[in-house]
Design an enzyme around this catalytic site. Sequence first.
Site, PDB file in Angstrom:
ATOM      1  N   ASP A  65      61.147  75.814  13.699  1.00 21.67           N
ATOM      2  CA  ASP A  65      61.135  74.463  14.276  1.00 21.67           C
ATOM      3  C   ASP A  65      62.143  74.418  15.414  1.00 21.67           C
ATOM      4  OD1 ASP A  65      59.425  72.706  12.427  1.00 21.67           O
ATOM      5  OD2 ASP A  65      60.774  73.640  10.985  1.00 21.67           O
TER       6      ASP A  65
ATOM      7  N   ARG B 102      66.951  75.272  15.809  1.00 16.53           N
ATOM      8  CA  ARG B 102      67.394  76.224  14.795  1.00 16.53           C
ATOM      9  C   ARG B 102      68.228  77.360  15.382  1.00 16.53           C
ATOM     10  NH1 ARG B 102      66.175  72.313  11.391  1.00 16.53           N
ATOM     11  NH2 ARG B 102      64.021  72.264  10.652  1.00 16.53           N
TER      12      ARG B 102
ATOM     13  N   ASP C  18      53.100  70.205   6.391  1.00 13.45           N
ATOM     14  CA  ASP C  18      54.548  70.082   6.497  1.00 13.45           C
ATOM     15  C   ASP C  18      55.109  70.716   5.223  1.00 13.45           C
ATOM     16  OD1 ASP C  18      57.054  69.420   7.425  1.00 13.45           O
ATOM     17  OD2 ASP C  18      56.621  67.295   7.711  1.00 13.45           O
TER      18      ASP C  18
ATOM     19  N   ARG D 291      63.003  62.281  18.281  1.00 15.74           N
ATOM     20  CA  ARG D 291      62.101  63.444  18.260  1.00 15.74           C
ATOM     21  C   ARG D 291      60.762  63.093  18.924  1.00 15.74           C
ATOM     22  NH1 ARG D 291      61.715  65.126  12.156  1.00 15.74           N
ATOM     23  NH2 ARG D 291      60.522  66.876  13.029  1.00 15.74           N
TER      24      ARG D 291
ATOM     25  N   HIS E 214      60.947  63.227   3.683  1.00 14.76           N
ATOM     26  CA  HIS E 214      61.769  64.205   2.984  1.00 14.76           C
ATOM     27  C   HIS E 214      62.262  63.629   1.655  1.00 14.76           C
ATOM     28  CE1 HIS E 214      62.026  65.885   7.087  1.00 14.76           C
ATOM     29  NE2 HIS E 214      62.258  67.020   6.485  1.00 14.76           N
TER      30      HIS E 214
ATOM     31  N   LYS F  85      52.611  67.951  15.667  1.00 17.55           N
ATOM     32  CA  LYS F  85      52.916  67.320  14.386  1.00 17.55           C
ATOM     33  C   LYS F  85      53.344  65.865  14.594  1.00 17.55           C
ATOM     34  CE  LYS F  85      57.607  69.296  14.365  1.00 17.55           C
ATOM     35  NZ  LYS F  85      58.488  70.308  13.772  1.00 17.55           N
ATOM     36  N   HIS F  86      53.212  64.993  13.581  1.00 18.65           N
ATOM     37  CA  HIS F  86      52.785  65.197  12.195  1.00 18.65           C
ATOM     38  C   HIS F  86      51.518  64.367  11.983  1.00 18.65           C
ATOM     39  CE1 HIS F  86      57.189  65.600  12.395  1.00 18.65           C
ATOM     40  NE2 HIS F  86      57.069  66.536  11.461  1.00 18.65           N
TER      41      HIS F  86
END
Length: 641
Positions: free
Chosen positions: A122, A130, A317, A190, A233, A220-221
Amino acid sequence: MKKVMSVGLVAALATSILIPFKTPLVSAEETLDAKSIVSEMTLEEKVGQMLMPDFRNWKKQGDKMAVGFTEMNDEVGSIIKKYHIGGVILFAENVVDTEQTVRLVNGLQSASEDIPLLVTIDQEGGIVTRLQSGTNLPGNMALGATRRERNAYKTGEIIGKELSSLGINVNFSPTIDVNNNPGNPVIGVRSFSSDPKLVAKLGVQTIKGLQKQNIATAAKHFPGHGDTAVDSHYGLPVVSHDKKRLDEVELYPFKQAMDAGVDMIMTAHLQFPALDDTTYTSKKDGQQITVPATLSRGIITDLLRKELGYNGIVVTDALNMKAISDNFGQEEAVIMAINAGVDIALMPAQVNSIEMEKNLEDVYSGVINAVHSGEIPMAEINDSAERIIDLKIKRGIYEATDQNVDKKVKNALRVVGNKEHVKAEEKMAEEAVTLLKNEKRTLPFKPKKHEKVLVVAPFKDQTDAMARTIQELIDKKRIKSVDVERLEFENKTFTEETKEKINEADYVITGSYIVKNDPAVNDGVIDDTIQDSSKWATAFPRAVMNYSQSQSKKFVLISVRNPYDIANFEEANAVLAVYGFKGYTNGRYRQPNIPAGVKTIFGASDPKGKLPVAIPSVTNKGETLYPFGLGLNIKNNKPLK
């Protein structure tokens, strides 16, 4: 499964010199064809291609605890081989520096004996990155503020070059959710914008930039995570809009991405009753819930595949997110996802030691048994395996390479985080800075020599970024030499000591970091008398603002994350948004956004950004405080054209 391999490649693999992208299951004279390759695969091999675990942390036998998995080992290699794993996802714990990442990816590929892996990550740019040595870039909402397609393309290009040099071949990006809910706790900056057309335009350019570097992309998403107030999450959100609204807003960018040839679509763990009202008895509490998009055949097959005509890869996901893990059994969730029409189950089982291998084994065996029993049609497995192999062929992942791993390391060190990329991200961040208010000619600050600037923000990395940027401006003789005082306020209340720091300052810069507005409002007025530590994110910076302006200090408020928090500072004389909160740590700026804002404050750059979202008032519900598209010229305080 038989494989044909040249003598030279066999020798290279034996000595671990070559990057081990294996020769496919056909002779060199034949054309690669996914259907032919899949026809020679066993059921076990096909199912393995559909599973994508993470090895974020790993505990070797004999170790006391799991640590970041940064170096390939035989235990992980044995799991990849045993279950014919088709891909892995990397996290920040895995990619701590450039050379280490190249060697880890090389080791992972070495373990996949027949079919090379999808190595995914990601690397969205902005707050979701990352690579610890990579170029972070200003992020999607900052790109939305610039309105420039070339910035989106350049972002994809830079990320693509860096990932490709490391051997990573899939980026789970871009996020093309339309962020039209100011209370959204997980998407926010985002997203490119609240305007579906702007989201689509910039999203498509990001895809093109990535694909130009032969990186597979994942939009996404799906069908859209922008209008939620719950983070999937931690919970299972519901999007209650009707089909017409979803078609016009949430689905629009996905249609454009599909038309542009996006390689993958990543699903959302959200309930969409208007698209599929099938219910399921939650294993968490026994309540009836609507089946989320990730597990819905009505959404994945009927809508995405049939109605929208998408035939690329669908990836879930992460299945360890609580929206799924709390409500569905581990094996059942994967089986439901496959039957829904999903091709790849991302993070289907937690495996961070060889002792935890059984978690993956249970899922793997569960899917195979479901095929044998007829619960999963064999046609679903074949279709998914063909799509996965076809992508590996299309993106060159199947091609063998004779490049020496040391040469690959040398190349990656030239590419990842290089000066050209850093210069480009700085320029984009400066173009994104959005000035929304500048009363009493507050900006730009023009301090005299040895005057004092107080920088205030929740976290030390943020005040470090502000202070370092000011020092750089001094060193470049852009401003006079000033003294800088720092103050971090996470979980703090406003005190007499804070007042004293403000009294000593000539200028005050305060960063506001609020994920979701939660001010104490009474009768349309924010109550500044409440000193509740749980309200520190709004109460403390408001107290700094009020006291600074009461003492005739030059004060500016920088929104460093979701720009909606600017509504908490309606009385501020000067306000700007930068759309990125990461500061300065471990010897480098983690994002260029805060430095860009500081440069604007001192007149070293002009703000060019326009709001990519509308900012609603927190004191007058239903009213807009700052409209979509607003951005002021710092010289004349008029809206930018």
